[in-house]
Enzyme design. Sequence first.
Site, PDB file in Angstrom:
ATOM      1  N   ASP A 169       0.836  -1.197   0.000  1.00  0.00           N
ATOM      2  CA  ASP A 169       0.000   0.000   0.000  1.00  0.00           C
ATOM      3  C   ASP A 169       0.875   1.253   0.000  1.00  0.00           C
ATOM      4  O   ASP A 169       1.504   1.573   0.998  1.00  0.00           O
ATOM      5  CB  ASP A 169      -0.913  -0.018   1.229  1.00  0.00           C
ATOM      6  CG  ASP A 169      -1.973   1.075   1.190  1.00  0.00           C
ATOM      7  OD1 ASP A 169      -1.958   1.892   0.239  1.00  0.00           O
ATOM      8  OD2 ASP A 169      -2.820   1.106   2.096  1.00  0.00           O
ATOM      9  N   HIS A 212      -0.468   4.168  -0.421  1.00  0.00           N
ATOM     10  CA  HIS A 212      -1.397   5.108   0.255  1.00  0.00           C
ATOM     11  C   HIS A 212      -1.301   6.525  -0.297  1.00  0.00           C
ATOM     12  O   HIS A 212      -1.534   7.506   0.413  1.00  0.00           O
ATOM     13  CB  HIS A 212      -1.176   5.108   1.764  1.00  0.00           C
ATOM     14  CG  HIS A 212      -2.452   5.298   2.548  1.00  0.00           C
ATOM     15  ND1 HIS A 212      -3.053   6.517   2.716  1.00  0.00           N
ATOM     16  CD2 HIS A 212      -3.249   4.409   3.175  1.00  0.00           C
ATOM     17  CE1 HIS A 212      -4.157   6.398   3.433  1.00  0.00           C
ATOM     18  NE2 HIS A 212      -4.305   5.108   3.716  1.00  0.00           N
ATOM     19  N   GLU A 242      -1.228  -0.802  -4.054  1.00  0.00           N
ATOM     20  CA  GLU A 242      -2.443  -0.057  -3.709  1.00  0.00           C
ATOM     21  C   GLU A 242      -2.160   1.447  -3.665  1.00  0.00           C
ATOM     22  O   GLU A 242      -1.173   1.882  -3.076  1.00  0.00           O
ATOM     23  CB  GLU A 242      -2.965  -0.528  -2.356  1.00  0.00           C
ATOM     24  CG  GLU A 242      -4.260   0.149  -1.922  1.00  0.00           C
ATOM     25  CD  GLU A 242      -4.833  -0.464  -0.661  1.00  0.00           C
ATOM     26  OE1 GLU A 242      -5.736   0.152  -0.071  1.00  0.00           O
ATOM     27  OE2 GLU A 242      -4.391  -1.566  -0.261  1.00  0.00           O
ATOM     28  N   GLU A 288     -10.677   3.128  -2.200  1.00  0.00           N
ATOM     29  CA  GLU A 288     -11.245   3.424  -0.885  1.00  0.00           C
ATOM     30  C   GLU A 288     -11.674   4.877  -0.757  1.00  0.00           C
ATOM     31  O   GLU A 288     -12.514   5.196   0.082  1.00  0.00           O
ATOM     32  CB  GLU A 288     -10.244   3.086   0.219  1.00  0.00           C
ATOM     33  CG  GLU A 288      -8.992   3.961   0.232  1.00  0.00           C
ATOM     34  CD  GLU A 288      -7.994   3.531   1.280  1.00  0.00           C
ATOM     35  OE1 GLU A 288      -7.913   4.182   2.339  1.00  0.00           O
ATOM     36  OE2 GLU A 288      -7.303   2.521   1.042  1.00  0.00           O
ATOM     37  N   HIS A 338     -12.653  -2.550   0.331  1.00  0.00           N
ATOM     38  CA  HIS A 338     -11.868  -1.963   1.416  1.00  0.00           C
ATOM     39  C   HIS A 338     -12.702  -2.013   2.690  1.00  0.00           C
ATOM     40  O   HIS A 338     -13.852  -1.602   2.699  1.00  0.00           O
ATOM     41  CB  HIS A 338     -11.537  -0.512   1.041  1.00  0.00           C
ATOM     42  CG  HIS A 338     -10.779   0.242   2.077  1.00  0.00           C
ATOM     43  ND1 HIS A 338     -11.378   1.130   2.936  1.00  0.00           N
ATOM     44  CD2 HIS A 338      -9.454   0.262   2.380  1.00  0.00           C
ATOM     45  CE1 HIS A 338     -10.466   1.674   3.719  1.00  0.00           C
ATOM     46  NE2 HIS A 338      -9.287   1.152   3.406  1.00  0.00           N
TER      47      HIS A 338
END
Length: 216
Positions: A6, A8, A32, A58, A108
């Site tokens: 991830d 992010h 991700e 998400e 998610h």
Amino acid sequence: MDVGVDFHGRLHKGMAKQLAKLLEPYQPLFIEEPLLPTQPEEIAELSRTVSTPIALGERLYTRHDFRPYLEKCAIDIAQPDVAHCGGITELRNIAILTETYDVALAPHCPLGPIALAACIQVALTSPNFVIQEMSWKMHYNLDDPSAADLHTYMSNPQVFNVQDGHIEALTKPVDPGIGIDIDEERVRKADATYTASQKAWRNPVWRGQDGSMREW
């Protein structure tokens, strides 16, 4: 490698391209949010440079938010959040739309048992479902002894028992619902205790060493 990495959205495009290339030989399950979800063109460009599947979603709220990513072939795995996108109905709509583009579904859900059960109900009816996130023994629960975990407020926590990386399908052949029972009395007691002793929860802000706000 059965591990997703991830990013992010914390990297700029140049660094994300370099890191994605360095990870590629290890064949991670997915990358991700390599960039922030405001960058569909740039994420599509990154997707064309690496073989690692790209996952995100998400922070997208409706099927219309997913549309530019799908039309640009920017993602391989969609990660809508049932608590953000408007509930089971819109989550199911997103699942149907992403299936049309041969994009996998991985909802998610770093949340509680109700959200997880809702995700599972959609997953059970979605041919493109691939994997489900769950908040059992997450670091933010283990770090705080007073924090509730996934099973804390459930009357039937056994429905989320994990065996060989799987849980059984949530089915209640007699009763209506989404497959779980909540211990409502325990919820009321926890609510009374919290409101009597704690301030209203606020989302933490992550700052760098120089005091600037960071993407967390």
